[in-house]
Scaffold this motif. Structure first.
Motif, PDB file in Angstrom:
ATOM      1  N   ILE A   1       0.923  -1.333  -0.060  1.00 50.04           N
ATOM      2  CA  ILE A   1       0.019  -0.034  -0.014  1.00 50.04           C
ATOM      3  C   ILE A   1       0.886   1.120   0.199  1.00 50.04           C
ATOM      4  O   ILE A   1       1.771   1.258   0.722  1.00 50.04           O
ATOM      5  CB  ILE A   1      -0.978   0.042   1.058  1.00 50.04           C
ATOM      6  N   ASP A   2       0.491   2.219  -0.802  1.00 55.28           N
ATOM      7  CA  ASP A   2       1.411   3.304  -1.051  1.00 55.28           C
ATOM      8  C   ASP A   2       0.545   4.494  -0.766  1.00 55.28           C
ATOM      9  O   ASP A   2      -0.452   4.796  -1.707  1.00 55.28           O
ATOM     10  CB  ASP A   2       2.085   3.369  -2.347  1.00 55.28           C
ATOM     11  N   ASN A   3       0.824   5.025   0.158  1.00 51.97           N
ATOM     12  CA  ASN A   3      -0.144   6.438   0.432  1.00 51.97           C
ATOM     13  C   ASN A   3       0.494   7.749   0.263  1.00 51.97           C
ATOM     14  O   ASN A   3      -0.006   8.635   0.512  1.00 51.97           O
ATOM     15  CB  ASN A   3      -0.470   6.448   2.112  1.00 51.97           C
ATOM     16  N   GLY A   4       1.582   7.558  -0.687  1.00 51.95           N
ATOM     17  CA  GLY A   4       2.144   8.946  -1.063  1.00 51.95           C
ATOM     18  C   GLY A   4       3.296   9.270  -0.106  1.00 51.95           C
ATOM     19  O   GLY A   4       3.994   9.936  -0.631  1.00 51.95           O
ATOM     20  N   GLU A   5       3.433   8.762   1.125  1.00 55.59           N
ATOM     21  CA  GLU A   5       4.466   9.103   1.911  1.00 55.59           C
ATOM     22  C   GLU A   5       5.371   7.952   2.472  1.00 55.59           C
ATOM     23  O   GLU A   5       6.546   7.818   2.667  1.00 55.59           O
ATOM     24  CB  GLU A   5       3.884   9.787   3.051  1.00 55.59           C
ATOM     25  N   THR A   6       4.574   6.894   2.568  1.00 57.03           N
ATOM     26  CA  THR A   6       5.217   5.489   2.945  1.00 57.03           C
ATOM     27  C   THR A   6       4.597   4.353   2.106  1.00 57.03           C
ATOM     28  O   THR A   6       3.464   4.366   1.708  1.00 57.03           O
ATOM     29  CB  THR A   6       4.536   5.340   4.393  1.00 57.03           C
ATOM     30  N   VAL A   7       5.670   3.498   1.683  1.00 58.03           N
ATOM     31  CA  VAL A   7       4.983   2.170   1.050  1.00 58.03           C
ATOM     32  C   VAL A   7       5.118   1.066   2.206  1.00 58.03           C
ATOM     33  O   VAL A   7       6.054   0.899   2.674  1.00 58.03           O
ATOM     34  CB  VAL A   7       5.982   1.841  -0.136  1.00 58.03           C
ATOM     35  N   THR A   8       4.167   0.411   2.372  1.00 54.62           N
ATOM     36  CA  THR A   8       4.006  -0.431   3.338  1.00 54.62           C
ATOM     37  C   THR A   8       3.853  -2.174   2.605  1.00 54.62           C
ATOM     38  O   THR A   8       2.929  -2.114   1.904  1.00 54.62           O
ATOM     39  CB  THR A   8       2.990  -0.343   4.397  1.00 54.62           C
ATOM     40  N   LYS A   9       4.591  -2.985   3.017  1.00 49.74           N
ATOM     41  CA  LYS A   9       4.329  -4.293   2.385  1.00 49.74           C
ATOM     42  C   LYS A   9       3.403  -4.760   3.183  1.00 49.74           C
ATOM     43  O   LYS A   9       3.302  -4.806   4.390  1.00 49.74           O
ATOM     44  CB  LYS A   9       5.515  -5.164   2.524  1.00 49.74           C
TER      45      LYS A   9
END
Length: 104
Positions: A29-37
């Motif tokens: 998930i990429d919220n524009g600030e952080t990409v979380t696996k």
């Protein structure tokens, strides 16, 4: 009383459940600030990061190993969480079912 944040959390979890049940595997998930696996053992952080900003991109792998994406917008009405997605029949079926379940 259900808050907007509660509704979005429920809707995000429901979407993830539908995707997995249909054979998709979440990747990031990429919220524009952080990409979380994706971590299947602990979905809480994934959902929190999805909701941390107004928009997020959910990347998955479909049943055939093809990468697909869903663009999520937090601020749309109920059932309208998915704003855009990779156009495949399988993913369209998941998005349509999600919309039907959550639209008011």
């Amino acid at each position: 009383m259900t808050t907007t944040a509660d509704r979005y959390e429920t809707e995000t979890r429901s979407l993830l459940h539908r995707l997995i049940k249909a054979g998709f595997t979440p990747l990031t998930i990429d919220n524009g600030e952080t990409v979380t696996k994706w971590n299947a053992d602990d979905r809480t952080l994934f959902v929190e990061e999805a909701m941390a900003c107004d928009e997020s991109t959910l990347r998955c792998v479909d049943q055939d190993g093809r990468k697909v994406a869903l663009f999520l917008v937090y601020g749309n009405g109920p059932g309208e969480l998915v704003c855009d997605f990779t156009d495949t029949p399988e993913l369209a079926a998941v998005v349509d079912a999600h919309y039907s379940a959550h639209a008011r």
